[in-house]
Design an enzyme around this catalytic site. Structure first.
Site, PDB file in Angstrom:
ATOM      1  N   GLY A   1      33.747  12.589  95.202  1.00 59.74           N
ATOM      2  CA  GLY A   1      33.659  11.163  95.534  1.00 59.74           C
ATOM      3  C   GLY A   1      33.852  10.300  94.298  1.00 59.74           C
ATOM      4  O   GLY A   1      34.468   9.229  94.365  1.00 59.74           O
TER       5      GLY A   1
ATOM      6  N   ARG B   1      33.409  10.981 103.916  1.00 60.77           N
ATOM      7  CA  ARG B   1      32.535  10.045 103.183  1.00 60.77           C
ATOM      8  C   ARG B   1      33.067   8.611 103.222  1.00 60.77           C
ATOM      9  O   ARG B   1      34.269   8.392 103.285  1.00 60.77           O
ATOM     10  CB  ARG B   1      32.343  10.562 101.743  1.00 60.77           C
ATOM     11  CG  ARG B   1      31.658  11.924 101.760  1.00 60.77           C
ATOM     12  CD  ARG B   1      31.409  12.460 100.396  1.00 60.77           C
ATOM     13  NE  ARG B   1      30.501  11.606  99.651  1.00 60.77           N
ATOM     14  CZ  ARG B   1      30.225  11.786  98.365  1.00 60.77           C
ATOM     15  NH1 ARG B   1      30.787  12.768  97.707  1.00 60.77           N
ATOM     16  NH2 ARG B   1      29.388  10.983  97.758  1.00 60.77           N
TER      17      ARG B   1
ATOM     18  N   SER C   1      25.572   1.651  94.001  1.00 58.18           N
ATOM     19  CA  SER C   1      26.541   2.725  93.772  1.00 58.18           C
ATOM     20  C   SER C   1      27.245   2.538  92.440  1.00 58.18           C
ATOM     21  O   SER C   1      27.981   1.575  92.227  1.00 58.18           O
ATOM     22  CB  SER C   1      27.579   2.753  94.904  1.00 58.18           C
ATOM     23  OG  SER C   1      28.654   3.594  94.523  1.00 58.18           O
TER      24      SER C   1
ATOM     25  N   ASP D   1      20.656  12.145  93.161  1.00 58.87           N
ATOM     26  CA  ASP D   1      21.203  13.505  93.082  1.00 58.87           C
ATOM     27  C   ASP D   1      20.122  14.571  92.910  1.00 58.87           C
ATOM     28  O   ASP D   1      20.367  15.756  93.146  1.00 58.87           O
ATOM     29  CB  ASP D   1      22.197  13.607  91.917  1.00 58.87           C
ATOM     30  CG  ASP D   1      23.469  12.814  92.190  1.00 58.87           C
ATOM     31  OD1 ASP D   1      23.729  12.469  93.362  1.00 58.87           O
ATOM     32  OD2 ASP D   1      24.206  12.534  91.227  1.00 58.87           O
TER      33      ASP D   1
ATOM     34  N   ARG E   1      22.340  15.234 103.346  1.00 54.82           N
ATOM     35  CA  ARG E   1      21.347  16.000 102.575  1.00 54.82           C
ATOM     36  C   ARG E   1      19.936  15.890 103.153  1.00 54.82           C
ATOM     37  O   ARG E   1      19.111  16.773 102.932  1.00 54.82           O
ATOM     38  CB  ARG E   1      21.378  15.569 101.100  1.00 54.82           C
ATOM     39  CG  ARG E   1      22.628  16.066 100.397  1.00 54.82           C
ATOM     40  CD  ARG E   1      22.699  15.681  98.938  1.00 54.82           C
ATOM     41  NE  ARG E   1      23.836  16.354  98.304  1.00 54.82           N
ATOM     42  CZ  ARG E   1      24.375  15.998  97.145  1.00 54.82           C
ATOM     43  NH1 ARG E   1      23.871  14.977  96.473  1.00 54.82           N
ATOM     44  NH2 ARG E   1      25.394  16.664  96.638  1.00 54.82           N
TER      45      ARG E   1
END
Ligand code: S3P
Length: 433
Positions: free
Chosen positions: A98, A126, A169, A319, A350
């Site tokens: 990504g 995504r 982001s 993460d 996730r």
């Protein structure tokens, strides 16, 4: 990358002990590769990420006219295109990455020509609307496939914008900054939560002027980049698996050498400290404005306590949340994770996969749209883990498996190579059985 699907058997450990030097940071390697390839001159990077994701970035940059040479010992030499890429004849394959797709889109939006970017099945699911909006506001045209890749960028001369990212982001922030770098006027990105700032630091290292306030970053274009030589710090997100593994065993002791400790990345150390782990940082130095140091960790004799990861912390730790959740059952008071909806649109969902795999190991877990509650004081048994082809899920459950009763089988273990091909071998080096 065509690696066969692999299973890995993880046996329980008695302790985690030793010292390791980890491969280079994935986020920084992507940026150094992209900027080095765009700059004028020959850049050299040592300890470059060994992950497949950064290899995808290098291959894309090569297809765009940069010369890339692998040198001995994870070093890379890149001869840049001095600000003008060669339109690639074929689609640019971003693989599973990504970061490659989103950041490169910004760089290409300001270049003349059309560029098609593709990715694997996971990347093609995504969300890419998040980069289309700002880039189109600057004047580029992006054709997406139902909001996803494959995507085509019709680039050209852009206009500077003032943009507020709707979700925190660093990839989107970087995308806009890389377009702004080449655009007349001042482009500003506002963000409610301060995301990792490797792009800002890297742009400066390559000679650009980037200005920051507490909630925004600005770049006045056009500016030109010059080649650098740099050592990439060890990857803290890879270190996270070992730090969490060490936190599981009273009596553990681990030393991780030359790890990147950029404050926008290092929140895990605070969370592990809140859980009771003893952490010290030694030999702190700065390399191209990135902090680097040695981390020492040992687990609390009384075991880990409890903590919550919510709000801005969730975005900064995004993460590391899979592995934190995976060790949650071994805390005394459990782990509460919220405000982490972004986890659902990473390499896999996730939240769903962590819940599914914790349950497979016999744990109780409550799933929320934006997080998880993992009660503490639980015992896990070995199970078959579905990594969903997601590197961080595969590695997170290899860590939980160290404290499970019986053997655990990680399906899709080869996915670890996306960020950390050496993971399982290194785990064997420090897991005492
Ligand atoms: C990254 C930013 C984060 C992170 C990803 C790497 C980066 O993604 O999850 O692994 O290098 O900028 P978002 O920017 O989409 O949150």
């Amino acid at each position: 990358m065509s690696t066969a699907i692999q299973e890995r058997v993880i046996r329980p450990a008695r302790n985690v002990y030793g010292s390791l030097r980890l491969p280079g940071d994935k986020s920084i390697s992507h940026r150094y590769a992209m900027l080095g390839a765009f700059a004028e001159g020959v850049s050299r990077f040592t300890n470059f990420s060994t992950g497949a994701d950064c290899a995808s970035t290098l291959a894309c940059m090569q297809a765009l006219g940069a010369q890339v040479k692998r040198l001995e010992g994870d070093a890379v030499e890149i001869t840049g295109v001095a600000g003008r890429v060669t339109p690639a004849a074929d689609a640019l394959d971003c693989g599973n990455s990504g970061s490659t797709m989103r950041m490169l889109s910004g760089l290409l939006a300001a270049q003349e020509g059309s560029f098609t970017l593709t990715g694997d099945a996971s990347l093609s699911r995504r969300p890419m609307e998040r980069i289309r909006k700002p880039l189109e506001a600057m004047g580029a045209r992006l054709t997406l496939t139902e909001g996803h890749a494959p995507l085509t960028i019709h680039g050209g001369k852009l206009t500077a914008i003032d943009y507020t990212t709707p979700v925190p982001s660093a990839q989107v922030k970087t995308c806009v900054l890389l377009a702004g770098l080449q655009t007349e006027g001042t482009t500003t990105v506002h963000e409610a939560v301060r995301t990792r700032d490797h792009s800002e630091l890297a742009l400066r290292a390559f000679g650009a002027t980037v200005t920051r306030t507490s909630g925004s970053v600005s770049i006045a274009g056009p500016q030109y980049l010059h080649a650098i030589e740099a050592a990439v710090p060890g990857d803290l997100s890879s270190a996270a698996f070992f730090l969490c593994a060490a936190a599981l065993f009273p009596g553990s002791g681990l030393v991780l050498d030359s790890i990147g400790l950029n404050p926008t990345r290092a929140a895990l150390l605070d969370v592990l400290t809140a859980l009771g782990a003893h952490i010290s940082v030694l030999n702190l130095e700065e390399k191209h404005a990135e902090l680097v140091g040695t981390i020492q960790i040992s687990a609390p004799a009384e075991g880990m306590g409890t903590t919550a990861v919510t709000g801005a912390l969730a975005a900064q730790l995004i993460d590391e949340l899979p592995v934190l959740a995976a060790i949650g059952p071994f805390t005394s008071g459990g782990l509460r994770i919220r405000d982490a909806k972004e986890l659902r649109v990473k390499e896999s969902d996730r939240i769903a996969l962590v819940a599914k795999n914790l349950r497979a190991m016999g744990a109780e877990v409550i799933e929320f749209e934006d997080g998880l509650d993992v009660p503490g004081g639980q015992t896990l048994h070995g199970a078959t883990i579905d990594s969903g082809g997601d590197h961080r899920i595969a590695m997170a459950f290899a860590v939980a498996a160290l404290r499970a009763e019986g053997e655990t089988v990680i399906q899709g273990a080869e996915s670890a190579a996306i960020s950390f091909p050496e993971f399982f071998e290194m785990l064997d080096l420090v897991a005492e059985r």
